[in-house]
Write an enzyme that holds these catalytic residues in place. Structure first.
Site, mmCIF file in Angstrom:
data_model
loop_
_atom_site.group_PDB
_atom_site.id
_atom_site.type_symbol
_atom_site.label_atom_id
_atom_site.label_comp_id
_atom_site.label_asym_id
_atom_site.label_seq_id
_atom_site.Cartn_x
_atom_site.Cartn_y
_atom_site.Cartn_z
ATOM 1 N N HIS A 36 37.592 40.307 74.564
ATOM 2 C CA HIS A 36 38.370 41.397 73.755
ATOM 3 C C HIS A 36 39.264 41.696 74.183
ATOM 4 O O HIS A 36 39.960 42.359 73.027
ATOM 5 C CB HIS A 36 36.601 42.461 74.748
ATOM 6 C CG HIS A 36 35.568 42.385 74.275
ATOM 7 N ND1 HIS A 36 34.584 42.452 75.389
ATOM 8 C CD2 HIS A 36 34.719 42.117 73.364
ATOM 9 C CE1 HIS A 36 33.483 42.029 75.018
ATOM 10 N NE2 HIS A 36 33.797 42.359 73.367
ATOM 11 N N GLN A 152 28.356 36.225 62.371
ATOM 12 C CA GLN A 152 28.731 37.343 61.994
ATOM 13 C C GLN A 152 29.206 37.437 61.203
ATOM 14 O O GLN A 152 30.003 38.410 60.436
ATOM 15 C CB GLN A 152 28.528 38.013 63.321
ATOM 16 C CG GLN A 152 29.342 40.055 63.342
ATOM 17 C CD GLN A 152 28.994 39.994 65.032
ATOM 18 O OE1 GLN A 152 27.852 40.390 65.218
ATOM 19 N NE2 GLN A 152 30.354 39.965 65.638
HETATM 20 O O1 PAF Z 1 29.924 41.358 68.168
HETATM 21 C C1 PAF Z 1 29.905 42.662 68.447
HETATM 22 O O2 PAF Z 1 30.046 42.734 69.331
HETATM 23 C C2 PAF Z 1 28.565 43.462 67.281
HETATM 24 O O3 PAF Z 1 27.961 42.602 67.158
HETATM 25 C C3 PAF Z 1 29.371 44.008 66.755
HETATM 26 C C4 PAF Z 1 30.248 43.652 65.255
HETATM 27 C C5 PAF Z 1 30.646 45.104 67.288
HETATM 28 C C6 PAF Z 1 28.905 45.599 66.408
HETATM 29 O O4 PAF Z 1 27.572 46.189 67.031
#
Ligand code: PAF
Length: 287
Positions: A36, A152
């Site tokens: 992150h 995603q």
């Molecule tokens: O990847 C994630 O942490 C989640 O799927 C996101 C993109 C924040 C959506 O809740």
């Protein structure tokens, strides 16, 4: 860094930031790790201000999934974001994100249907809906997501294009390469669930994937290589293996022969109660 948990305050804070430059949004569910923080650093290269969000989104968890167990550590996360120079943290609670009467869901067909979409029904509807809301709430110039969640990213790009979110709301959706531990395991907040023994075995996932990729790129039979990979994962203690798939990198259509365009090897498998996913680039060979 300012933290806000009400939409009205978010809008005011975003307006203040926008007055002095562009905004990059990094959506997260918290329990922040080096992956992150790499997204935050990358975000700074694309905009004057970084806005992070932390929201453990209930609508993307299935009834038997880890919503309650998902790590929540806001104070630690705030300190990490502060140290990275993030300007604003949007940390709504469930009632702020989904007020009484909330009744809308975004469903992206095609790209969300196989792979994790098949083993986690409804998951990508939850992701698409909350990400669309985050885009509308923050109205960023760019948004960054980790490539570890390759499907995603494909779903979000499809949703943004289909709903005309690309301009003026989100000009660019940027995928950032997966950050890995020294032994190759992709960083994930869920790695914290692994016992020391499971953590050691989990390293085999990435090692075996790399070996499979070098076999496929060397022209080995795709089905036989995927079968080999699945049995390697079984031998390392992964059970069940949800999928081991070679797919076109953009459309995620499954490939059964040596790729002729950039492809992706994608895997999801359970180590004990922890579901791990990973994906890696596979070179396409001239047809
Ligand atoms: O990847 C994630 O942490 C989640 O799927 C996101 C993109 C924040 C959506 O809740």
């Amino acid at each position: 860094m300012q933290t806000v948990s009400r939409l009205k305050l978010l809008r005011e804070a975003v307006d203040d930031l926008r007055a002095s430059g562009t905004i990059a949004l990094v959506p997260t569910m918290g329990a922040l790790h080096e992956g992150h923080l790499t997204l935050m650093r990358e975000a700074k290269r694309h905009a004057a201000h970084v806005v992070a969000s932390i929201f453990v989104n209930p609508t993307q968890f299935g009834p038997n999934e880890d919503l309650d167990a998902y790590p929540r550590q806001l104070a630690q996360d705030q300190a990490k974001l502060e140290a990275e120079g993030v300007a604003l943290l949007w940390a709504p609670d469930v009632a702020a994100m989904y007020p009484d009467g909330f009744a809308t869901s975004i469903s992206v067909s095609g790209v969300s249907e196989g792979l994790c979409g098949a083993s986690r029904p409804g998951h990508f509807d939850g992701v698409a809906t909350v990400v669309c809301k985050l885009f509308n709430q923050v109205r960023p110039d760019v948004a960054l997501f980790g490539e570890k969640d390759w499907q995603q990213l494909a779903v979000i790009r499809r949703m943004a294009a289909d709903l005309d979110l690309t301009l003026p709301c989100v000009e660019k959706i940027i995928g950032v390469p997966t950050v890995r531990e020294e032994d190759g395991l992709a960083m994930s907040s869920r790695n914290a669930y692994l016992s020391p023994g499971q953590r050691a075995s989990a390293a085999r996932l990435n090692q075996a994937m790399r070996e499979a990729i070098s076999r496929i790129e060397g022209g080995a039979d795709v089905a036989a290589t995927l079968g080999w990979l699945e049995s390697e994962l079984g031998a390392a203690g992964f059970a069940p293996v949800d999928y081991v798939t070679l797919a076109d990198a953009a459309s995620l259509r499954e490939l059964s022969a040596t790729p002729t365009a950039p492809a992706r090897l994608l895997v999801a498998a359970r180590m004990g109660k922890t579901r791990l996913i990973d994906n890696m680039h596979v070179d396409g060979r001239a047809a």
